[in-house]
Design a protein around this motif. Structure first.
Motif, PDB file in Angstrom:
ATOM      1  N   GLU A 269       0.831  -1.209   0.000  1.00  0.00           N
ATOM      2  CA  GLU A 269       0.000   0.000   0.000  1.00  0.00           C
ATOM      3  C   GLU A 269       0.866   1.260   0.000  1.00  0.00           C
ATOM      4  N   HIS A 270       1.863   1.291   0.853  1.00  0.00           N
ATOM      5  CA  HIS A 270       2.713   2.473   0.938  1.00  0.00           C
ATOM      6  C   HIS A 270       3.573   2.636  -0.310  1.00  0.00           C
ATOM      7  N   ASP A 271       3.967   1.536  -0.914  1.00  0.00           N
ATOM      8  CA  ASP A 271       4.713   1.629  -2.179  1.00  0.00           C
ATOM      9  C   ASP A 271       3.854   2.256  -3.268  1.00  0.00           C
ATOM     10  N   ARG A 272       2.582   1.839  -3.357  1.00  0.00           N
ATOM     11  CA  ARG A 272       1.679   2.405  -4.368  1.00  0.00           C
ATOM     12  C   ARG A 272       1.413   3.896  -4.101  1.00  0.00           C
ATOM     13  N   LEU A 273       1.314   4.255  -2.828  1.00  0.00           N
ATOM     14  CA  LEU A 273       1.062   5.661  -2.495  1.00  0.00           C
ATOM     15  C   LEU A 273       2.269   6.531  -2.810  1.00  0.00           C
ATOM     16  N   THR A 274       3.460   5.989  -2.568  1.00  0.00           N
ATOM     17  CA  THR A 274       4.672   6.732  -2.920  1.00  0.00           C
ATOM     18  C   THR A 274       4.741   6.950  -4.429  1.00  0.00           C
ATOM     19  N   SER A 275       4.392   5.919  -5.193  1.00  0.00           N
ATOM     20  CA  SER A 275       4.384   6.039  -6.653  1.00  0.00           C
ATOM     21  C   SER A 275       3.330   7.037  -7.120  1.00  0.00           C
ATOM     22  N   ALA A 276       2.165   7.017  -6.448  1.00  0.00           N
ATOM     23  CA  ALA A 276       1.103   7.968  -6.796  1.00  0.00           C
ATOM     24  C   ALA A 276       1.551   9.396  -6.527  1.00  0.00           C
ATOM     25  N   ASP A 277       2.277   9.600  -5.427  1.00  0.00           N
ATOM     26  CA  ASP A 277       2.757  10.939  -5.095  1.00  0.00           C
ATOM     27  C   ASP A 277       3.720  11.449  -6.165  1.00  0.00           C
ATOM     28  N   LYS A 278       4.627  10.586  -6.613  1.00  0.00           N
ATOM     29  CA  LYS A 278       5.566  10.985  -7.665  1.00  0.00           C
ATOM     30  C   LYS A 278       4.835  11.262  -8.977  1.00  0.00           C
ATOM     31  N   ALA A 279       3.889  10.392  -9.311  1.00  0.00           N
ATOM     32  CA  ALA A 279       3.134  10.583 -10.554  1.00  0.00           C
ATOM     33  C   ALA A 279       2.292  11.850 -10.496  1.00  0.00           C
ATOM     34  N   ALA A 280       1.875  12.248  -9.299  1.00  0.00           N
ATOM     35  CA  ALA A 280       1.051  13.451  -9.164  1.00  0.00           C
ATOM     36  C   ALA A 280       1.813  14.697  -9.581  1.00  0.00           C
ATOM     37  N   TRP A 281       3.126  14.718  -9.355  1.00  0.00           N
ATOM     38  CA  TRP A 281       3.915  15.882  -9.783  1.00  0.00           C
ATOM     39  C   TRP A 281       3.961  15.958 -11.311  1.00  0.00           C
ATOM     40  N   GLN A 282       4.088  14.808 -11.963  1.00  0.00           N
ATOM     41  CA  GLN A 282       4.059  14.791 -13.429  1.00  0.00           C
ATOM     42  C   GLN A 282       2.692  15.233 -13.941  1.00  0.00           C
ATOM     43  N   ALA A 283       1.632  14.795 -13.260  1.00  0.00           N
ATOM     44  CA  ALA A 283       0.284  15.188 -13.660  1.00  0.00           C
ATOM     45  C   ALA A 283       0.084  16.690 -13.492  1.00  0.00           C
ATOM     46  N   GLN A 284       0.623  17.261 -12.412  1.00  0.00           N
ATOM     47  CA  GLN A 284       0.488  18.708 -12.211  1.00  0.00           C
ATOM     48  C   GLN A 284       1.185  19.476 -13.327  1.00  0.00           C
TER      49      GLN A 284
END
Length: 317
Positions: A205-220
């Motif tokens: 779960e925490h691995d997926r959330l860390t990946s989501a956080d990184k991907a969120a910067w690309q999305a922004q």
């Protein structure tokens, strides 16, 4: 028409440069607004980071450390405060990187605009010259042809801007899709964790959330580009990705059924907010598609009229 062929070519080139200058000017204005937003957010995040670092420092020495040792929870609190400070630090670094990229975009736009600024004066001079030649030369279709040429140039520019905005929207939608996939995986793992999944589910779960956080910067970043392209079409927007909740990381030190449920709820909330952003992007793209069709129809109509003027029907007999 050969009398004006050289002048017409100069006009087309000047008009293209002038329109590019307008495009870059709007881009610079939109980027300036984005820079203002990021700087404001960065000030808040830097203040939060300073507060978190003070909390860590108090536990490392001083009265807070003494009290924590007396209560027997110093190490637990230290782990928690350090984790919160680390997350706050990552946020500051992310926004600083975004600010640097936006400032570089603004500098590039200003440099290009300095080169393109004379285009409007050149276009006005050439247009006045052709107007005088048309007046001196006469001809029944000359005024309408000049108007049609200008209208076609504007429509071509509008069509290009609409297409560029749609392409940027596609990039933003794809970037949001990556974030949603990571959040969906985290949600599934969180569901399993609530049901007693254990350490493996929690780690995934925490691995997926860390990946989501990184991907969120690309999305922004993709959303920033989309907003600038939309400004060219007359649409003002400031889409912002939802924040990644820092407790997703801190909760790893307090793993129990209550914290698992809270984590699950936060994941669902963020996922819903990202889905709302993706829906807005899709709806905006649908509007741009319809607008593109309207512009294309008008462009075709003017082209037909232009051909009629340039190639009149032969007289009867």
């Amino acid at each position: 028409m050969t009398l004006f062929s050289g002048l017409d070519e100069q006009l087309r080139e000047a008009a293209a440069r002038m329109h590019r200058a307008e495009h870059v000017r709007r881009l610079r204005e939109t980027t300036a607004r984005q820079i203002e937003d990021v700087r404001s957010t960065l000030e808040e995040l830097e203040a939060e980071l300073a507060a978190e670092e003070r909390d860590v420092a108090r536990l490392e020495g001083g009265l807070s450390a003494v009290l924590a040792r007396m209560l027997g929870n110093r190490e637990e609190r230290m782990e928690r405060e350090r984790a919160e400070a680390a997350v706050a630090r990552e946020r500051v670094h992310g926004h600083r990187a975004r600010l640097a990229q936006l400032e570089a975009d603004a500098a590039a736009a200003a440099a290009e605009l300095a080169v393109l600024d004379p285009a409007s004066r050149e276009y006005a001079r050439l247009l006045a010259e052709k107007e005088q030649q048309l007046i001196r030369g006469g001809g029944p279709g000359a005024p309408e042809l000049a108007d049609l040429g200008a209208a076609l140039d504007r429509l071509s520019a509008d069509l290009r801007e609409c297409a560029e905005a749609r392409q940027a929207g596609q990039g933003a939608h794809e970037a949001l899709g990556v974030v949603l996939r990571f959040l969906s995986s985290a949600r599934d793992a969180s569901t399993f964790d609530v049901l007693g999944g254990g350490l493996l589910a929690d780690a995934f779960e925490h691995d997926r959330l860390t990946s989501a956080d990184k991907a969120a910067w690309q999305a922004q970043r993709a959303l920033d580009v989309f907003a600038r392209e939309l400004a060219d079409t007359g649409i003002a927007a400031r889409p912002v990705m939802p924040k990644v909740d820092t407790r997703w990381f801190v909760d790893a030190f307090f793993d129990n059924i209550i914290s698992d449920v809270l984590k699950h709820q936060r994941i669902e909330k963020t996922r819903a907010e990202v889905k709302d952003l993706a829906r807005w992007v899709r709806e905006t793209q649908a509007y741009l598609k319809a607008r593109h069709g309207q512009l294309q129809a008008e462009h075709s109509r003017l082209l037909i009229r232009r051909r009629e003027l340039l190639h009149p029907a032969l007289p009867p007999g």
